[in-house]
Write a protein that holds these residues in place. Structure first.
Motif, PDB file in Angstrom:
ATOM      1  N   GLN A 103      -0.246 -22.099 -29.648  1.00  0.00           N
ATOM      2  CA  GLN A 103      -0.922 -21.922 -28.361  1.00  0.00           C
ATOM      3  C   GLN A 103      -1.320 -20.452 -28.164  1.00  0.00           C
ATOM      4  N   ASP A 104      -0.422 -19.537 -28.564  1.00  0.00           N
ATOM      5  CA  ASP A 104      -0.739 -18.105 -28.450  1.00  0.00           C
ATOM      6  C   ASP A 104      -1.152 -17.526 -29.813  1.00  0.00           C
ATOM      7  N   GLN A 127      -8.575 -17.763 -31.985  1.00  0.00           N
ATOM      8  CA  GLN A 127      -8.153 -19.152 -32.097  1.00  0.00           C
ATOM      9  C   GLN A 127      -8.646 -19.768 -33.412  1.00  0.00           C
ATOM     10  N   ARG A 128      -9.869 -19.423 -33.768  1.00  0.00           N
ATOM     11  CA  ARG A 128     -10.429 -19.985 -34.998  1.00  0.00           C
ATOM     12  C   ARG A 128      -9.745 -19.410 -36.245  1.00  0.00           C
ATOM     13  N   PRO A 140      -5.859 -26.299 -28.872  1.00  0.00           N
ATOM     14  CA  PRO A 140      -6.714 -25.587 -29.840  1.00  0.00           C
ATOM     15  C   PRO A 140      -8.094 -25.274 -29.282  1.00  0.00           C
ATOM     16  N   THR A 141      -8.457 -25.869 -28.173  1.00  0.00           N
ATOM     17  CA  THR A 141      -9.821 -25.670 -27.695  1.00  0.00           C
ATOM     18  C   THR A 141      -9.834 -24.956 -26.354  1.00  0.00           C
ATOM     19  N   THR A 162      -4.627 -36.824 -43.302  1.00  0.00           N
ATOM     20  CA  THR A 162      -3.746 -35.903 -42.590  1.00  0.00           C
ATOM     21  C   THR A 162      -3.390 -36.460 -41.218  1.00  0.00           C
ATOM     22  N   THR A 163      -2.108 -36.373 -40.897  1.00  0.00           N
ATOM     23  CA  THR A 163      -1.657 -36.777 -39.568  1.00  0.00           C
ATOM     24  C   THR A 163      -1.911 -35.600 -38.626  1.00  0.00           C
ATOM     25  N   VAL A 164      -2.624 -35.853 -37.507  1.00  0.00           N
ATOM     26  CA  VAL A 164      -2.996 -34.757 -36.624  1.00  0.00           C
ATOM     27  C   VAL A 164      -2.414 -34.987 -35.227  1.00  0.00           C
ATOM     28  N   ILE A 165      -1.781 -33.947 -34.683  1.00  0.00           N
ATOM     29  CA  ILE A 165      -1.327 -34.021 -33.289  1.00  0.00           C
ATOM     30  C   ILE A 165      -1.941 -32.849 -32.536  1.00  0.00           C
ATOM     31  N   ILE A 166      -2.694 -33.156 -31.478  1.00  0.00           N
ATOM     32  CA  ILE A 166      -3.309 -32.116 -30.672  1.00  0.00           C
ATOM     33  C   ILE A 166      -2.697 -32.156 -29.275  1.00  0.00           C
TER      34      ILE A 166
END
Ligand SMILES: Nc1ncnc2c1ncn2[C@@H]1O[C@H](COP(=O)(O)OP(=O)(O)OP(=O)(O)O)[C@@H](O)[C@H]1O
Ligand SMILES: [Mg+2]
Lengths: 230, 300
Positions: A99-100, A157-158, A177-178, A201-205
């Motif tokens: 997040q940071d 962030q990118r 992330p956005t 890929t398993t993704v968690i946002i």
């Protein structure tokens, strides 16, 4: 040996929480008796208000915090009780966008992204090739020699995203992330995650933005006051 | 470990070294001075015997022989000795000659010897040794060689003086070991402090590195190399300074009074040089290892 024993196999049951409770030092209960499964190749939005426990949820997965009670399994490994010396081997297989951001502020953009390759002893030529490729994906090749403080929030962030995806990890965790990105870049980033997801890929946002979750579909896990809401 | 990674570690160590800036140089300066003091003691000890040699101008060994040895055997023995390296001359002095010499030395009291039933003095050889630096060591070596012969009752090469010198050297060595331990600790503390400060400034970064999957060793290595660098540079500079001082003394002595010109000054032997470098390198490593301990301890 340690690497092999903590190798995340892209198996059906990727992440599992069982009666998981996390209470922080001052008695704040950030996660309360959570039981859930995330299967291999799922694309998950973890949605909740500020302070709901999203970041804590993710930290359990990469063993940054240990459960107060209950269990966390990643690829069937009991991560809640992983020995300290094996934690690096687990983390190398999980791409994390913090997040940071957690960038190394004394290192250039290039070095920040390359760092994830260096810790696993990648050959220099390979480091260069893959880092440039990752920077290309997040459209930051131009800024590869800049230091993080010379970048905007969205650019930082990118960089964090590039570092998370460079190893092509079986699990990608992404915390807001956005948050700092405009609609077009947001679209680009989510598509990036969707692409990775297509490769298995398993993704968690984690996000507070329910709209975002609605727009892209996928499974939505609602979290409030440390509890899962059906 | 891969060459690739080693290269990266060395680069990191240099970056951190530079980033610590004045602190790095200050720490090297202080350690250099402490090591220089230590090496001064070593230089002094190394040259103690040489200076003593100048003050006590002893260059011969007296070899007392058993009675009733056939003349032929004595001549052969003389020959063996004179063939030894460093021996310049061997003179045989018989019992009679010895007594005569003794009487001459007594002067007007020489009559007291007339009543002796027999001559109590032994036959002896006077072995003259070539002048060289560190004649004491030569004398001792030659004497030990000669003493092996069964013709010999006793060898006198000024053991008492040599023994005293040996004791002083021994005492100095103990002091030096003591100083080395103290200075080693000082080096350790200084290096662990400098590197600790650098690590402290990078605490956040270290935490991040761990989050991205760096092992403790990956974080440790650059700091260990940094400590090693500080140690070796300090040790090298201390020895360099000592060399300059040594050269200065040698030049000064060669233009000084005749007496001082004879003082044979040697530089500290190679073992000491290696010892200083090794000790400083090790304490550098250990120093940074100790300061790393705090930063790498696991959560909770
Ligand atoms: N290190 C910590 N020590 C003590 N309490 C903490 C710690 N981290 C989080 N908390 C508490 O746990 C709760 C959940 O925090 P968490 O960071 O998981 O929320 P979040 O959903 O990520 O919020 P946000 O959207 O604002 O990032 C909060 O009440 C917070 O105060
Ligand atoms: Mg959060």
């Amino acid at each position: 040996m340690t690497y092999k024993s903590y190798k995340i196999i892209r198996e059906a049951k990727m992440i599992e929480f069982r009666y998981l409770t996390k209470t922080y030092d001052r008695g704040i209960r950030a996660l309360n008796n959570i039981t859930l499964k995330i299967e291999r190749g799922e694309f998950v939005f973890l949605v909740g208000l500020s302070g709901a426990g999203k970041t804590t949820f993710l930290r359990m997965i990469y063993a940054d915090e240990r459960p107060t009670s209950g269990f966390v399994y990643v690829s069937s490994k009991d991560v809640g009780n992983i020995p300290n010396r094996n934690i690096p081997y687990l983390r190398r297989q999980i791409g994390i966008v913090f997040q940071d951001f957690k960038l190394l502020y004394s290192k250039t953009v290039f070095e920040n992204v390359a760092f994830a390759l260096r810790v696993i002893g990648t050959k220099e030529a390979e480091v260069y090739k893959r880092t440039i490729k990752a920077l290309n994906i997040v459209e930051l090749t131009q800024k590869k020699s800049c230091f993080p403080h010379e970048l905007s929030g969205g650019e930082q962030q990118r960089v964090a995203i590039a570092r998370a995806i460079i190893n092509d990890p079986p699990i990608l965790l992404s915390d807001e992330p956005t948050g700092n990105l405009d609609a077009q870049l947001t679209n680009g980033i989510i598509n990036l995650f969707l692409n990775a997801n297509e490769q298995g890929t398993t993704v968690i946002i984690a996000t507070h933005d329910l709209e975002l979750a609605r727009r892209y579909g996928g499974r939505v896990i609602h979290i409030a006051n440390g509890e899962i809401i059906q | 470990m891969r060459f690739q990674t080693t290269k990266y570690f060395i680069k990191e160590a240099c970056i951190n070294f530079k980033r610590a800036g004045v602190m790095s140089y200050a720490s090297i300066g202080i350690i250099t001075v402490t090591l220089f003091v230590l090496s001064l003691f070593l230089l002094f000890t190394t040259n103690l015997k040489g200076v003593a040699d100048l003050l006590v101008k002893r260059t011969s060994v007296l070899v007392y022989l058993k009675d009733k040895i056939p003349q032929q055997q004595i001549i052969e023995f003389e020959k063996t000795i004179s063939e030894m390296e460093q021996v310049s001359e061997v003179v045989y002095i018989s019992k009679q000659d010895a007594l005569k010499k003794f009487k001459e030395n007594l002067g007007e009291n020489k009559d007291i010897l007339d009543n002796l039933p027999s001559n109590p003095l032994p036959n002896y050889l006077e072995v003259k040794v070539k002048r060289s630096n560190f004649v004491w060591d030569e004398l001792k070596k030659i004497s030990e060689e000669i003493e092996k012969s069964e013709l010999v009752t006793e060898v006198d090469y000024g053991q008492r003086v040599v023994n005293i010198l040996d004791k002083i050297t021994y005492g100095l060595m103990i002091i030096i070991v003591g100083i080395t331990i103290v200075l080693g600790l000082v080096t350790l503390i200084i290096i662990s402090n400098t590197i600790g400060l650098g690590l402290f400034a990078r605490e956040e970064e270290i935490a991040i590195m761990k989050l991205v999957g760096a092992t403790n060793w990956f974080i440790r290595c650059p700091a260990l190399i940094e400590g090693l660098l500080q140690g070796i540079i300090s040790g090298g500079m201390a020895i360099g300074l000592l060399w300059l001082l040594y050269k200065f003394i040698v030049v000064k002595l060669s233009t000084a009074d005749a007496l001082f010109q004879l003082i044979p000054i040697k530089f500290i032997p190679l073992e000491f040089i290696c010892g200083i470098l090794l000790a400083s390198a090790l304490s550098g490593c250990l120093g940074s290892f100790l300061s790393l301990h705090y930063f790498l301890k696991p959560k909770k």
